[in-house]
Design a protein around this motif. Structure first.
Motif, PDB file in Angstrom:
ATOM      1  N   GLU A  98     -37.100 -20.744  -7.706  1.00 43.10           N
ATOM      2  CA  GLU A  98     -35.868 -21.257  -7.129  1.00 43.10           C
ATOM      3  C   GLU A  98     -35.425 -22.492  -7.916  1.00 43.10           C
ATOM      4  O   GLU A  98     -36.245 -23.384  -8.193  1.00 43.10           O
ATOM      5  N   LEU A  99     -34.144 -22.543  -8.264  1.00 44.75           N
ATOM      6  CA  LEU A  99     -33.522 -23.709  -8.890  1.00 44.75           C
ATOM      7  C   LEU A  99     -32.587 -24.322  -7.853  1.00 44.75           C
ATOM      8  O   LEU A  99     -31.560 -23.743  -7.512  1.00 44.75           O
ATOM      9  N   ILE A 100     -32.963 -25.486  -7.334  1.00 42.55           N
ATOM     10  CA  ILE A 100     -32.266 -26.097  -6.199  1.00 42.55           C
ATOM     11  C   ILE A 100     -31.629 -27.418  -6.635  1.00 42.55           C
ATOM     12  O   ILE A 100     -32.305 -28.283  -7.193  1.00 42.55           O
ATOM     13  N   GLY A 101     -30.321 -27.551  -6.379  1.00 45.01           N
ATOM     14  CA  GLY A 101     -29.623 -28.773  -6.716  1.00 45.01           C
ATOM     15  C   GLY A 101     -28.674 -28.634  -7.881  1.00 45.01           C
ATOM     16  O   GLY A 101     -28.176 -29.620  -8.408  1.00 45.01           O
ATOM     17  N   ASP A 102     -28.385 -27.389  -8.282  1.00 47.27           N
ATOM     18  CA  ASP A 102     -27.497 -27.139  -9.410  1.00 47.27           C
ATOM     19  C   ASP A 102     -26.414 -26.164  -8.977  1.00 47.27           C
ATOM     20  O   ASP A 102     -26.692 -25.003  -8.672  1.00 47.27           O
ATOM     21  N   PHE A 103     -25.157 -26.631  -8.954  1.00 44.32           N
ATOM     22  CA  PHE A 103     -24.031 -25.783  -8.565  1.00 44.32           C
ATOM     23  C   PHE A 103     -23.454 -24.998  -9.744  1.00 44.32           C
ATOM     24  O   PHE A 103     -22.629 -24.124  -9.563  1.00 44.32           O
ATOM     25  N   SER A 104     -23.858 -25.323 -10.959  1.00 45.33           N
ATOM     26  CA  SER A 104     -23.144 -24.871 -12.150  1.00 45.33           C
ATOM     27  C   SER A 104     -23.511 -23.444 -12.553  1.00 45.33           C
ATOM     28  O   SER A 104     -24.565 -22.922 -12.173  1.00 45.33           O
ATOM     29  N   PRO A 105     -22.660 -22.812 -13.383  1.00 43.65           N
ATOM     30  CA  PRO A 105     -23.003 -21.486 -13.924  1.00 43.65           C
ATOM     31  C   PRO A 105     -24.207 -21.548 -14.853  1.00 43.65           C
ATOM     32  O   PRO A 105     -24.848 -20.523 -15.093  1.00 43.65           O
TER      33      PRO A 105
END
Length: 392
Positions: free
Chosen positions: A129-136
């Motif tokens: 899981e990558l949490i804290g990144d809204f970017s593409p």
């Protein structure tokens, strides 16, 4: 109610015999090294969670939850997925220490089965899981990592299908009259029931133009149309959703050695209701089901009072085993057989061999009922006696 036999297992539960278990340990070992080198930290959550928190927040249907009651009268569940418990611990503690977070897991999850049907009620998942990144860039990292991990584990032939939950929801909403109509059609896409989808369109009182738009959705994948061709199906304030997909496609084309293994399909839908953006499935030759899936689930964190971007994926280890060639471990296994008077000598010899990384079994001869059959299991057999050791 029928009598439970001594050798029976609960519905959907499976045993892992030695060879399969060794393959699972190999997968765990290779995956751990690969994922840690990518900058992710492994985490472990409890097998049991509160129904009021994780049970209700999970996207798994309540009928598939294993429920139990503790001695305080609280309703508990065996964890039905890993994403929701990780969201809990990230929101309560870890995001305060590090943001963005990169977390990984290898764990068992539990989903009750109403009837056997060959489906497991307990299985292992490997994921991150990558949490804290809204970017593409976060979405691209997740898909790229999934591709590279599947390769590292030895899967030779596979494809990634990418969709977008926001695009699909918008198209269904724009071309139906009621919310329940859109949800009915979405559920048919989850089931990949395209015939049922077409039949349901005939039953709904929709405008001809709306029917044509929805038929276009299932008649053409993005492979036969460009992503840009789907813009007319979205309103002006929904165009940013197509922008997101095009950005992701551009990043994957740049990152992947072979971008052709990735295709885009806006009919892709998931029973995991917390996906709101990009979502994808991993299909491999040899399995009739996806061996893994993932996507963006920003909305899940709102249940834990956090506004953070989150994206990730999980791989079903049991399905992964279906598509991997059997892993033959080349190791010599030595049997040391001893009599009563040579026990200490046999153990001493075993320790010498184990220091050289040899696999050694020490066995008292008098306890073996069929000595010849037992000896055939091993690569090397040595009979240890006070007078000396004899190799057979």
């Amino acid at each position: 109610m029928s009598t439970i036999q001594m050798f029976e297992k609960p519905l959907g539960m499976r045993d892992s015999f030695p060879k399969v278990n060794e393959q699972k340990e190999y997968i765990r070992s290779v995956a751990r090294e690969f994922i840690r080198n990518k900058g992710y930290d492994f985490i472990k959550t409890p097998s049991v969670e509160y129904f009021e928190t994780i049970g209700k927040a999970s996207a798994i249907d309540e009928s598939s939850l294993f429920k139990l009651v503790d001695n305080q009268g609280e309703m508990l569940v065996l964890r039905p997925d890993m994403t929701t418990p990780i969201a809990r611990i990230a929101a309560s503690k870890l995001l305060k220490e590090k943001n963005p977070l990169r977390l990984a897991y290898y764990a068992n999850v539990f989903r009750a089965q109403h009837r056997e049907g060959g489906r497991p009620a307990e299985f292992e998942q490997l994921g991150l899981e990558l949490i804290g990144d809204f970017s593409p860039y976060g979405d691209s990292e997740i898909i790229h990592t999934a591709v590279e991990l599947v390769k590292a584990l030895g899967v030779e032939s596979f494809r990634i299908t990418v969709g977008h939950a926001g695009v699909l929801t918008a198209i269904l909403k724009n071309n139906t009259n009621k919310k329940d109509q859109a949800e009915t059609l979405r559920q048919l896409l989850v089931e990949k029931n395209f015939v049922g989808f077409e039949q349901k369109l005939e039953d709904m009182l929709l405008l001809e133009g709306d029917k044509e738009n929805l038929m276009t959705l299932i008649d053409n994948t993005v492979e036969s149309k460009s992503i840009e061709d789907y813009r007319p199906l979205l309103t002006t304030d929904q165009q940013h959703l197509i922008d997101q997909v095009e950005q992701l496609q551009s990043l994957l084309t740049m990152q992947l050695n072979d971008p052709s293994i990735v295709s885009f399909d806006f009919t892709l839908a998931s029973h995991m209701s917390y996906y709101t953006g990009m979502l994808f499935e991993i299909h491999a030759a040899g399995s009739g089901f996806p061996i893994g899936n993932g996507g963006r689930y920003d909305e899940l964190f709102k249940l834990f009072d956090e506004e953070v971007g989150a994206t990730g994926f999980g791989i079903r280890v049991d399905r992964l085993l279906e598509v991997l060639p059997p892993k033959e471990v080349e190791e010599k296994h030595t049997l040391l057989l001893f009599h009563k008077d040579s026990y200490a000598k046999a153990n001493g010899l075993a320790e010498e061999k184990r220091k050289n990384a040899e696999r050694v079994t020490v066995q008292y001869m008098g306890s073996v009922s069929d000595l010849e059959a037992f000896k055939r299991i091993f690569d090397d057999v040595i009979i240890v006696s006070e007078g000396g050791s004899v190799r057979e």
